[in-house]
Scaffold this motif. Sequence first.
Motif, mmCIF file in Angstrom:
data_model
loop_
_atom_site.group_PDB
_atom_site.id
_atom_site.type_symbol
_atom_site.label_atom_id
_atom_site.label_comp_id
_atom_site.label_asym_id
_atom_site.label_seq_id
_atom_site.Cartn_x
_atom_site.Cartn_y
_atom_site.Cartn_z
ATOM 1 N N ASN A 1 -9.680 7.195 -2.493
ATOM 2 C CA ASN A 1 -9.464 8.381 -1.684
ATOM 3 C C ASN A 1 -9.547 7.994 -0.214
ATOM 4 O O ASN A 1 -10.380 7.165 0.168
ATOM 5 N N VAL A 2 -8.675 8.580 0.598
ATOM 6 C CA VAL A 2 -8.651 8.293 2.030
ATOM 7 C C VAL A 2 -8.495 9.598 2.802
ATOM 8 O O VAL A 2 -7.994 10.587 2.277
ATOM 9 N N THR A 3 -8.919 9.566 4.052
ATOM 10 C CA THR A 3 -8.693 10.676 4.963
ATOM 11 C C THR A 3 -7.688 10.205 6.008
ATOM 12 O O THR A 3 -7.895 9.167 6.646
ATOM 13 N N ARG B 1 -6.454 14.777 3.241
ATOM 14 C CA ARG B 1 -6.964 13.784 2.303
ATOM 15 C C ARG B 1 -5.863 13.364 1.347
ATOM 16 O O ARG B 1 -4.939 14.119 1.075
ATOM 17 N N GLY B 2 -5.982 12.163 0.843
ATOM 18 C CA GLY B 2 -5.011 11.646 -0.108
ATOM 19 C C GLY B 2 -5.570 10.460 -0.846
ATOM 20 O O GLY B 2 -6.776 10.200 -0.818
ATOM 21 N N VAL B 3 -4.668 9.751 -1.514
ATOM 22 C CA VAL B 3 -5.038 8.559 -2.272
ATOM 23 C C VAL B 3 -4.218 7.391 -1.753
ATOM 24 O O VAL B 3 -3.028 7.530 -1.464
ATOM 25 N N THR C 1 0.845 -1.189 0.000
ATOM 26 C CA THR C 1 0.000 0.000 0.000
ATOM 27 C C THR C 1 0.879 1.238 0.000
ATOM 28 O O THR C 1 1.892 1.294 0.696
ATOM 29 N N ILE C 2 0.476 2.209 -0.799
ATOM 30 C CA ILE C 2 1.172 3.477 -0.902
ATOM 31 C C ILE C 2 0.108 4.556 -0.733
ATOM 32 O O ILE C 2 -0.893 4.563 -1.452
ATOM 33 N N THR C 3 0.317 5.447 0.230
ATOM 34 C CA THR C 3 -0.658 6.487 0.511
ATOM 35 C C THR C 3 0.018 7.843 0.468
ATOM 36 O O THR C 3 1.122 8.004 0.999
ATOM 37 N N ASP C 4 -0.644 8.815 -0.166
ATOM 38 C CA ASP C 4 -0.109 10.173 -0.176
ATOM 39 C C ASP C 4 -1.081 11.104 0.543
ATOM 40 O O ASP C 4 -2.132 10.681 1.007
ATOM 41 N N ASP C 5 -0.699 12.355 0.658
ATOM 42 C CA ASP C 5 -1.566 13.351 1.290
ATOM 43 C C ASP C 5 -1.761 14.537 0.347
ATOM 44 O O ASP C 5 -1.812 15.690 0.758
ATOM 45 N N GLY C 6 -1.876 14.218 -0.935
ATOM 46 C CA GLY C 6 -1.965 15.248 -1.966
ATOM 47 C C GLY C 6 -3.355 15.780 -2.236
ATOM 48 O O GLY C 6 -3.561 16.447 -3.243
#
Length: 96
Positions: free
Chosen positions: A65-67, A73-75, A13-18
């Motif tokens: 999309n995630v919080t 928020r990010g993906v 899993t890779i999550t950003d905050d873009g």
Amino acid sequence: MPSGCVATRAVITITDDGGGIDPDILPRIFDPFFTTKEVGKGSGLGLSIGYGIIDSMGGRIDAANVTQDDGSRGVRFTITVPVSHPSIQDVERAHA
């Protein structure tokens, strides 16, 4: 994983905050030549090529999309691929 069990897949899993991806375009991000960039700033092939590579390995990639805990928020991209377990002969050959 319980003792004696063998993993059959790996999950990355890779999550950003873009800020996330507009929900209206999220279903299209893996489509070839799809881009939200200006003309000449991208071909729209990056995610499509990545999708193809993972698919050819028998895996899958999903985006959502995630919080974050801090409210940003990010993906989150989730990549799942099958795990290959080498035979005894392959292991012995690698250590020869």
